[in-house]
Design a protein around this motif. Structure first.
Motif, PDB file in Angstrom:
ATOM      1  N   GLN A  47      -9.227   0.003   3.563  1.00  0.00           N
ATOM      2  CA  GLN A  47      -9.692   1.044   2.828  1.00  0.00           C
ATOM      3  C   GLN A  47     -10.140   0.585   1.250  1.00  0.00           C
ATOM      4  O   GLN A  47     -10.417   1.499   0.627  1.00  0.00           O
ATOM      5  N   ARG A  48     -10.705  -0.382   1.058  1.00  0.00           N
ATOM      6  CA  ARG A  48     -10.835  -1.027  -0.107  1.00  0.00           C
ATOM      7  C   ARG A  48     -11.969  -0.179  -1.038  1.00  0.00           C
ATOM      8  O   ARG A  48     -11.725   0.300  -1.836  1.00  0.00           O
ATOM      9  N   ALA A  49     -13.012  -0.081  -0.336  1.00  0.00           N
ATOM     10  CA  ALA A  49     -14.327   0.875  -0.675  1.00  0.00           C
ATOM     11  C   ALA A  49     -13.883   2.205  -1.087  1.00  0.00           C
ATOM     12  O   ALA A  49     -14.012   2.754  -2.132  1.00  0.00           O
ATOM     13  N   LYS A  50     -13.045   2.867  -0.187  1.00  0.00           N
ATOM     14  CA  LYS A  50     -12.766   4.317  -0.295  1.00  0.00           C
ATOM     15  C   LYS A  50     -11.737   4.491  -1.663  1.00  0.00           C
ATOM     16  O   LYS A  50     -11.796   5.169  -2.324  1.00  0.00           O
ATOM     17  N   LEU A  51     -10.860   3.299  -1.692  1.00  0.00           N
ATOM     18  CA  LEU A  51      -9.788   3.338  -2.830  1.00  0.00           C
ATOM     19  C   LEU A  51     -10.446   3.087  -4.025  1.00  0.00           C
ATOM     20  O   LEU A  51      -9.946   3.757  -5.190  1.00  0.00           O
ATOM     21  N   LEU A  52     -11.475   2.137  -4.244  1.00  0.00           N
ATOM     22  CA  LEU A  52     -12.218   2.028  -5.386  1.00  0.00           C
ATOM     23  C   LEU A  52     -12.701   3.039  -5.921  1.00  0.00           C
ATOM     24  O   LEU A  52     -12.986   3.435  -6.893  1.00  0.00           O
ATOM     25  N   GLU A  53     -13.441   3.974  -4.821  1.00  0.00           N
ATOM     26  CA  GLU A  53     -14.131   5.103  -5.220  1.00  0.00           C
ATOM     27  C   GLU A  53     -13.212   6.214  -5.774  1.00  0.00           C
ATOM     28  O   GLU A  53     -13.723   7.070  -6.748  1.00  0.00           O
ATOM     29  N   GLU A 108       0.658  -1.407   0.049  1.00  0.00           N
ATOM     30  CA  GLU A 108      -0.167   0.147   0.183  1.00  0.00           C
ATOM     31  C   GLU A 108       0.830   1.367  -0.047  1.00  0.00           C
ATOM     32  O   GLU A 108       0.507   2.250  -0.658  1.00  0.00           O
ATOM     33  N   THR A 109       1.947   1.154   0.777  1.00  0.00           N
ATOM     34  CA  THR A 109       2.770   2.213   0.813  1.00  0.00           C
ATOM     35  C   THR A 109       3.372   2.654  -0.481  1.00  0.00           C
ATOM     36  O   THR A 109       3.431   3.782  -1.065  1.00  0.00           O
ATOM     37  N   LEU A 110       3.905   1.366  -1.109  1.00  0.00           N
ATOM     38  CA  LEU A 110       4.537   1.872  -2.408  1.00  0.00           C
ATOM     39  C   LEU A 110       3.854   2.379  -3.475  1.00  0.00           C
ATOM     40  O   LEU A 110       3.896   3.026  -4.294  1.00  0.00           O
ATOM     41  N   SER A 131      -5.828  -3.842  -0.126  1.00  0.00           N
ATOM     42  CA  SER A 131      -6.290  -3.287   0.999  1.00  0.00           C
ATOM     43  C   SER A 131      -7.715  -4.039   1.735  1.00  0.00           C
ATOM     44  O   SER A 131      -8.329  -4.361   1.026  1.00  0.00           O
ATOM     45  N   ASP A 132      -7.640  -3.884   3.002  1.00  0.00           N
ATOM     46  CA  ASP A 132      -8.583  -4.286   3.745  1.00  0.00           C
ATOM     47  C   ASP A 132      -9.694  -3.541   4.229  1.00  0.00           C
ATOM     48  O   ASP A 132     -10.883  -3.262   3.557  1.00  0.00           O
TER      49      ASP A 132
END
Length: 206
Positions: A149-155, A82-84, A146-147
């Motif tokens: 933050q998955r929904a937020k990142l997809l948005e 996630e960091t990279l 991600s577990d």
């Protein structure tokens, strides 16, 4: 012969000039990336990008963003991945080394990309749309790793494409538009959209 200072025939052994050292480091970074040794590749790129004069070299910034994204995609540890991937999007600072990331690259290119229709502007435009595409693609990869933050990142990935489309509906031409359409379908699928329609969803919404 004294190899550290003199050549074997008595000639002074010159140290590589700055440009040669830079090219050598970039080749090493590329070689280590091909071997999957991403930390070592980053070490060489950080050396190049530690000089403020070299931080404006687009080819180096592109290589750095590609490396960060590839390293994030291959990282076994989720937090490291996630960091990279985030750094591949928003940029990275390590000591004096500054990498722009795909978002920074797109921002730097935006003015030149749409200033005219000359060959340099068109090249910048193609790179701009590629960078914007990679922002969304890296965000999708980040969401998959991600577990919490998955929904937020997809948005966010969806919005990355939607904003680019809203500002530039042509998306850089037919081939580039097809790439965005395919990527958006993947994002829609990950979000649970029953029948992913790609760019058609944005067109219908507009």
């Amino acid at each position: 012969c004294r190899r550290r200072r003199w050549g074997c025939r008595g000639t002074w052994a010159r140290r590589p000039r700055g440009g040669a050292r830079r090219r050598g480091r970039l080749r090493l970074a590329g070689a280590y990336r091909e071997l999957g040794r991403f930390d070592e590749a980053l070490t060489h790129l950080d050396w190049v990008l530690s000089d403020p004069k070299r931080q404006n070299a687009l080819d180096v910034q592109l290589q750095a963003a590609e490396l960060l994204q590839a390293a994030g995609e291959k990282a076994a540890d989720k937090a490291r991945a996630e960091t990279l991937l985030r750094e591949s999007i928003v940029g990275r600072t390590a000591g004096n080394s500054v990498a722009w990331g795909w978002g920074g690259i797109a921002s730097k290119l935006s003015r030149q990309a749409f200033a005219s229709e000359d060959p340099r502007a068109l090249e910048a435009r193609a790179r701009f749309f590629d960078a914007r595409y990679r922002v969304a693609a890296a965000r999708l990869l980040q969401a998959r790793r991600s577990d919490s933050q998955r929904a937020k990142l997809l948005e966010m990935a969806f919005n990355d494409v939607a904003i680019t489309y809203k500002l530039y509906p042509g998306l850089g031409g037919e081939a580039s538009r097809a790439r965005f359409d395919k990527l958006l379908r993947e994002i829609q699928k990950e979000r649970g959209t029953p029948s992913p329609s790609g760019l058609a969803e944005l067109e219908n919404a507009g």
